[in-house]
Design a protein around this motif. Structure first.
Motif, PDB file in Angstrom:
ATOM      1  N   GLU A  55       0.886  -1.163  -0.069  1.00 48.42           N
ATOM      2  CA  GLU A  55      -0.020   0.023   0.052  1.00 48.42           C
ATOM      3  C   GLU A  55       0.790   1.139   0.000  1.00 48.42           C
ATOM      4  OE1 GLU A  55      -2.916  -0.533   3.212  1.00 48.42           O
ATOM      5  OE2 GLU A  55      -3.764  -2.103   2.223  1.00 48.42           O
ATOM      6  N   GLU A  56       2.066   1.202   0.796  1.00 47.85           N
ATOM      7  CA  GLU A  56       2.866   2.614   0.836  1.00 47.85           C
ATOM      8  C   GLU A  56       3.527   2.507  -0.565  1.00 47.85           C
ATOM      9  OE1 GLU A  56       5.680   2.040   3.819  1.00 47.85           O
ATOM     10  OE2 GLU A  56       4.384   2.412   5.466  1.00 47.85           O
ATOM     11  N   GLY A  57       3.894   1.536  -1.070  1.00 49.04           N
ATOM     12  CA  GLY A  57       4.438   1.432  -2.240  1.00 49.04           C
ATOM     13  C   GLY A  57       3.504   2.224  -3.510  1.00 49.04           C
ATOM     14  N   ILE A  58       2.182   1.642  -3.467  1.00 50.72           N
ATOM     15  CA  ILE A  58       1.297   2.098  -4.244  1.00 50.72           C
ATOM     16  C   ILE A  58       0.881   3.512  -4.137  1.00 50.72           C
ATOM     17  CG2 ILE A  58      -1.234   1.862  -4.261  1.00 50.72           C
ATOM     18  CD1 ILE A  58      -0.331   0.105  -6.153  1.00 50.72           C
ATOM     19  N   SER A  59       0.893   3.893  -2.787  1.00 49.16           N
ATOM     20  CA  SER A  59       0.764   5.266  -2.739  1.00 49.16           C
ATOM     21  C   SER A  59       1.626   6.303  -3.088  1.00 49.16           C
ATOM     22  CB  SER A  59       0.024   5.529  -1.327  1.00 49.16           C
ATOM     23  OG  SER A  59       1.252   5.450  -0.504  1.00 49.16           O
ATOM     24  N   SER A  60       2.891   5.698  -3.110  1.00 47.24           N
ATOM     25  CA  SER A  60       3.874   6.407  -3.461  1.00 47.24           C
ATOM     26  C   SER A  60       4.009   7.042  -5.056  1.00 47.24           C
ATOM     27  CB  SER A  60       5.469   6.053  -3.226  1.00 47.24           C
ATOM     28  OG  SER A  60       5.903   4.974  -3.650  1.00 47.24           O
ATOM     29  N   LEU A  61       3.247   6.029  -5.674  1.00 45.82           N
ATOM     30  CA  LEU A  61       3.133   6.152  -7.152  1.00 45.82           C
ATOM     31  C   LEU A  61       2.126   7.010  -7.471  1.00 45.82           C
ATOM     32  CD1 LEU A  61       2.907   2.497  -8.519  1.00 45.82           C
ATOM     33  CD2 LEU A  61       4.734   4.209  -8.758  1.00 45.82           C
ATOM     34  N   PHE A 268      -4.122   2.521 -27.665  1.00 43.09           N
ATOM     35  CA  PHE A 268      -3.599   2.712 -26.819  1.00 43.09           C
ATOM     36  C   PHE A 268      -4.032   2.306 -25.608  1.00 43.09           C
ATOM     37  CE2 PHE A 268      -6.809   5.742 -27.555  1.00 43.09           C
ATOM     38  CZ  PHE A 268      -7.538   6.039 -26.388  1.00 43.09           C
ATOM     39  N   SER A 269      -3.658   2.233 -24.486  1.00 44.67           N
ATOM     40  CA  SER A 269      -4.191   1.766 -23.317  1.00 44.67           C
ATOM     41  C   SER A 269      -4.165   2.705 -22.198  1.00 44.67           C
ATOM     42  CB  SER A 269      -3.541   0.444 -22.844  1.00 44.67           C
ATOM     43  OG  SER A 269      -3.457  -0.726 -23.864  1.00 44.67           O
ATOM     44  N   ILE A 270      -5.349   2.772 -21.285  1.00 47.73           N
ATOM     45  CA  ILE A 270      -5.166   3.566 -20.118  1.00 47.73           C
ATOM     46  C   ILE A 270      -5.011   2.700 -18.818  1.00 47.73           C
ATOM     47  CG2 ILE A 270      -6.318   5.563 -18.742  1.00 47.73           C
ATOM     48  CD1 ILE A 270      -7.690   6.340 -21.437  1.00 47.73           C
ATOM     49  N   ASN A 271      -3.888   2.852 -18.208  1.00 48.28           N
ATOM     50  CA  ASN A 271      -3.776   1.930 -17.160  1.00 48.28           C
ATOM     51  C   ASN A 271      -3.938   2.494 -15.827  1.00 48.28           C
ATOM     52  OD1 ASN A 271      -2.544  -0.402 -18.731  1.00 48.28           O
ATOM     53  ND2 ASN A 271      -0.961   1.318 -19.434  1.00 48.28           N
ATOM     54  N   LEU A 276      -2.631  -3.120 -10.675  1.00 49.05           N
ATOM     55  CA  LEU A 276      -1.457  -3.513 -10.053  1.00 49.05           C
ATOM     56  C   LEU A 276      -2.220  -4.340  -8.545  1.00 49.05           C
ATOM     57  CD1 LEU A 276       1.499  -3.038 -10.504  1.00 49.05           C
ATOM     58  CD2 LEU A 276       1.300  -1.419  -8.848  1.00 49.05           C
ATOM     59  N   THR A 277      -3.105  -3.687  -8.258  1.00 50.59           N
ATOM     60  CA  THR A 277      -3.765  -4.133  -6.817  1.00 50.59           C
ATOM     61  C   THR A 277      -4.450  -5.624  -7.042  1.00 50.59           C
ATOM     62  OG1 THR A 277      -4.153  -1.893  -6.413  1.00 50.59           O
ATOM     63  CG2 THR A 277      -5.087  -3.388  -4.938  1.00 50.59           C
ATOM     64  N   GLN A 278      -5.084  -5.642  -8.200  1.00 54.41           N
ATOM     65  CA  GLN A 278      -5.789  -6.899  -8.563  1.00 54.41           C
ATOM     66  C   GLN A 278      -4.663  -7.759  -8.665  1.00 54.41           C
ATOM     67  OE1 GLN A 278      -8.507  -6.857 -11.983  1.00 54.41           O
ATOM     68  NE2 GLN A 278      -9.837  -6.064 -10.502  1.00 54.41           N
ATOM     69  N   ASN A 281      -3.300  -8.803  -5.330  1.00 54.09           N
ATOM     70  CA  ASN A 281      -4.099  -9.667  -4.571  1.00 54.09           C
ATOM     71  C   ASN A 281      -4.307 -11.221  -5.061  1.00 54.09           C
ATOM     72  OD1 ASN A 281      -4.636  -7.667  -2.849  1.00 54.09           O
ATOM     73  ND2 ASN A 281      -6.642  -6.922  -3.780  1.00 54.09           N
ATOM     74  N   ASN A 282      -4.270 -11.205  -6.470  1.00 55.36           N
ATOM     75  CA  ASN A 282      -4.407 -12.626  -6.889  1.00 55.36           C
ATOM     76  C   ASN A 282      -3.054 -13.477  -6.363  1.00 55.36           C
ATOM     77  OD1 ASN A 282      -6.508 -12.112  -8.228  1.00 55.36           O
ATOM     78  ND2 ASN A 282      -5.630 -11.777 -10.328  1.00 55.36           N
ATOM     79  N   VAL A 283      -2.025 -12.886  -6.568  1.00 52.15           N
ATOM     80  CA  VAL A 283      -0.608 -13.578  -6.282  1.00 52.15           C
ATOM     81  C   VAL A 283      -0.800 -13.696  -4.821  1.00 52.15           C
ATOM     82  CG1 VAL A 283       1.677 -13.633  -6.417  1.00 52.15           C
ATOM     83  CG2 VAL A 283       0.393 -12.862  -8.386  1.00 52.15           C
ATOM     84  N   VAL A 284      -0.731 -12.576  -4.017  1.00 52.38           N
ATOM     85  CA  VAL A 284      -0.566 -12.738  -2.733  1.00 52.38           C
ATOM     86  C   VAL A 284      -1.436 -13.252  -1.838  1.00 52.38           C
ATOM     87  CG1 VAL A 284       0.298 -11.265  -0.603  1.00 52.38           C
ATOM     88  CG2 VAL A 284       1.283 -10.577  -2.695  1.00 52.38           C
ATOM     89  N   GLY A 285      -2.860 -13.300  -2.315  1.00 53.43           N
ATOM     90  CA  GLY A 285      -3.986 -13.847  -1.610  1.00 53.43           C
ATOM     91  C   GLY A 285      -3.507 -15.307  -1.621  1.00 53.43           C
ATOM     92  N   VAL A 286      -3.128 -16.199  -2.510  1.00 51.68           N
ATOM     93  CA  VAL A 286      -2.778 -17.486  -2.504  1.00 51.68           C
ATOM     94  C   VAL A 286      -1.662 -17.719  -1.538  1.00 51.68           C
ATOM     95  CG1 VAL A 286      -1.827 -19.498  -3.850  1.00 51.68           C
ATOM     96  CG2 VAL A 286      -3.516 -17.868  -5.150  1.00 51.68           C
ATOM     97  N   ILE A 287      -0.639 -16.774  -1.497  1.00 50.34           N
ATOM     98  CA  ILE A 287       0.433 -17.261  -0.620  1.00 50.34           C
ATOM     99  C   ILE A 287       0.115 -16.978   0.876  1.00 50.34           C
ATOM    100  CG2 ILE A 287       2.812 -16.259   0.168  1.00 50.34           C
ATOM    101  CD1 ILE A 287       3.142 -15.440  -2.760  1.00 50.34           C
ATOM    102  N   LYS A 288      -0.850 -15.973   1.100  1.00 49.34           N
ATOM    103  CA  LYS A 288      -1.395 -15.778   2.518  1.00 49.34           C
ATOM    104  C   LYS A 288      -2.334 -17.041   2.850  1.00 49.34           C
ATOM    105  CE  LYS A 288      -2.718 -11.009   2.252  1.00 49.34           C
ATOM    106  NZ  LYS A 288      -3.842 -10.029   1.663  1.00 49.34           N
TER     107      LYS A 288
END
Lengths: 411, 227
Positions: A55-61, A268-271, A276-278, A281-288
């Motif tokens: 979250e800290e990382g995301i918010s610094s973005l 073009f894409s609007i990102n 990123l959060t999704q 959550n997909n990856v880390v959710g499984v690890i959790k």
């Protein structure tokens, strides 16, 4: 009610007597729970730490940011299709900035990777972000020293840089960095500012602490030819609720700039960070889940240990159970007594495990911004109590339903 | 007033394929303030009778009225309550809780009856004093002599002021001098108006009782006064 209280208190006294009478056994049995609770508490703390770091990382973005890019960051769109898209050019950015009404800031970015040097010190593979002075408005940066580059420096593509904290520490050690010159590919750049530590290792090289910022014009002038690379446009919405509207406006303007017909797809894409959060959550959710299951397993082993020792304890104290029944203990009383004993052992184990976890979390704290939270403490205590109750139930039930005559005869 | 009324009580144990009739049609009345000794050779059924009288066990058939209430088919918890309030046990092997001190051993039945802590402590202390152990309150059983242990057990039996005291070979593990002292204590307790049922196979112990019931093969052989 008061009867229950008496029985519970009596159960507690008996529990402590029993533990004292079999110290070595109690310690060994408790160890299982100690390890189990310690593992569970540490795991949940670590997970929390990873979340906080993310979250800290995301918010610094910058959480309300949109990124117009040639590439979609998170999509199933085929790679070759995106590769064939037209590059985004600085002129596209100029047009966009002119037309966009909703964003509070619009900035172009171009990333390159270079070695940066100062004297004998250097950092290999540093991510350099080229942008304009408006880039600052898309971030939440604070400064240790100096400032971001100005509009004039940006417009005239001056050789100025802003350093991330880690880069600055590497190059200058403890020395003052402001107004000094660093070298990139032999070209001198004046340091005008150093960022405060923003802090998230989870972002890897995208961590602002590891980056260098310079005017995008300077990047094009010294390192890249404008025609070769596609830039990205960062847009910051006024606030979170405006993100959707800002995105729609951006899409509209981009289609106009690109001259797309109504039936043509976006080229073009609007990102968004949401992607990123999704992904996270997909990856880390499984690890959790896996982590908690595995540590939960160690707690289960501890619980089985308690259950085992309680069965032994019930067997050993058969005669005592007979005496208690003879003088008027009901089934419930005996049940309460042994469950209380198991829970007490588990609770003591849980508390020791928790203390251990707090100490170990100080080590984890060196890598992740975390510490054991109050709710984790409460949860661990509740879990160890429940473990005790569950582990104690079967042995206690065996004790409760003993026939008093048989029990009194037991040698 | 009769406290115990047994009507045609049988107790049958199943030992493998064999049926053992430990009690075979026992009818018996015991009144308030009686002092009864139950005698008989081993295997005569005196322990079984004692267990049924003490509500530790229930008869296979027959009717057992305790103070006019039928207890023969009460639930385990109801029986526990009867044992707690109405019956005081004294065992041959004392059966004290080894890790608890004398005071706590005596206090325990009152804890199970839910008595308030202050009152409970007062009564427990009084009862221990009445058996002459006021200076041994905080000794554990292992720190007491055999006679003292049995006194603690007697205090534990008396503390709830039960309707009957059931003593199973109370002097069996004591030397004759100490055993004599314990019997004098029982006599005194009887004089205070308590009902005592004594199970023994020693004639000289049984002599203290006012009534002697002799069992043989699960039946009452002789039921006589002992004046």
């Amino acid at each position: 009610m008061s009867n229950y209280l008496f029985e519970f208190k009596e159960g507690l006294i008996i529990a402590f007597k029993a533990i004292r009478a079999n110290k070595a056994r109690a310690i060994l049995t408790t160890l299982g729970v100690v390890i189990g609770i310690c593992a569970v508490a540490l795991m949940s703390t670590t997970i929390k730490g990873i979340d906080i770091a993310f979250e800290e990382g995301i918010s610094s973005l910058g959480s309300d940011n949109l990124y117009i890019d040639k590439w979609a960051w998170f999509s199933d769109e085929e790679f070759w299709k995106m590769r064939n898209r037209k590059n985004l050019k600085l002129s596209d950015y100029e047009k966009f900035k002119h037309l966009a009404q909703l964003p509070i800031a619009v900035a172009p970015t171009l990333w390159i990777v270079k070695k940066v040097e100062y004297g004998n010190n250097y950092v290999e593979g540093t991510l350099i972000t080229g942008s304009t002075n408006e880039y600052l408005k898309t971030t939440n940066f604070d400064f240790d020293e100096g400032r971001f580059f100005s509009a004039i420096e940006s417009k005239s593509s001056r050789n100025v840089v802003v350093l991330g904290k880690e880069v600055a520490d590497h190059l200058f050690k403890s020395n003052n960095a402001s107004e000094k010159y660093i070298k990139i590919r032999g070209i001198k750049f004046k340091v005008v500012g150093i960022l405060k530590k923003q802090g998230s290792n989870l972002l890897g090289n995208f961590n602002p602490d590891k980056q260098v910022y310079m005017p995008i014009g300077a990047v094009f002038k010294h390192f890249e030819r404008a025609s070769h690379r596609s830039i990205a446009i960062i847009i910051r919405a006024q606030n979170t609720s405006m993100v959707e509207a800002t995105k729609e406006e951006a899409e509209d303007i981009m289609r106009r700039i690109r001259g797309l017909m109504y039936d043509e797809e976006n080229d073009f894409s609007i990102n968004q960070q949401e992607g990123l959060t999704q992904n996270y959550n997909n990856v880390v959710g499984v690890i959790k889940i896996a982590g908690l299951l595995i540590t939960g397993l160690s707690l289960l082993v501890g619980a089985i240990g308690i259950m085992n020792i309680m069965f032994v304890s019930v067997k050993e104290r058969t005669r005592e159970i007979g005496i208690r029944k003879a003088i008027g203990a009901k089934k419930r009383t005996i049940l309460t007594q042994f469950i209380t004993e198991a829970s007490t052992i588990c609770l003591i184990g849980g508390l020791i495990g928790l203390i251990l976890a707090v100490l170990l979390s100080m080590v984890i704290n060196k890598f992740l911004p975390t510490s054991i939270q109050f709710d984790t403490v409460i949860l661990a205590i509740i879990i160890s109590l429940i473990t005790g109750i569950l582990a104690g139930f079967a042995p206690a039930y065996t004790a409760a339903k003993m026939d008093p005559v048989e029990a009194l005869r037991y040698e | 007033m009769n406290i115990i009324n047994l009507e045609n009580i049988t107790r049958i144990y199943q030992l493998g394929s064999e049926e053992v009739r430990a009690l075979d049609g026992i009818s018996l009345r015991i009144d308030k303030n009686e002092y009864v000794a139950i005698m008989g050779p081993s295997g005569s059924g005196k322990s079984t009778l004692m267990n049924i009288l003490g509500c530790l066990d229930t008869p296979t058939s027959g009717k057992y009225d305790f103070k006019g209430i039928n207890v023969s088919d009460m639930s385990d918890n109801e029986l526990a309550e009867i044992r707690n309030r109405e019956i005081g046990f004294v065992f041959q092997t004392f059966n004290l809780l080894p890790r608890s001190n004398a005071f706590h051993n005596v206090e325990l039945p009152l804890i199970y009856s839910g008595m308030h802590s202050l009152k409970r402590k007062e009564i427990a202390k009084e009862t221990l004093t009445s058996v002459g152990l006021e200076d041994r309150l905080h000794h554990k059983p292992s720190e007491l002599s055999g006679g003292q242990r049995q006194r603690v057990a007697i205090a534990r039996a008396l503390v709830t002021t039960p309707s009957i005291i059931l003593a199973d070979e109370p002097t069996g593990n004591l030397d004759s001098k100490t055993g004599g002292d314990i019997m004098l204590l029982f006599n005194a307790i009887h004089k205070q108006g308590n009902t005592i049922i004594l199970v023994t196979h020693e004639e000289y112990i049984a002599k203290h009782a006012k009534r002697i019931i002799r069992l043989l093969d699960g039946k009452i052989e002789i039921d006589e006064k002992n004046e």
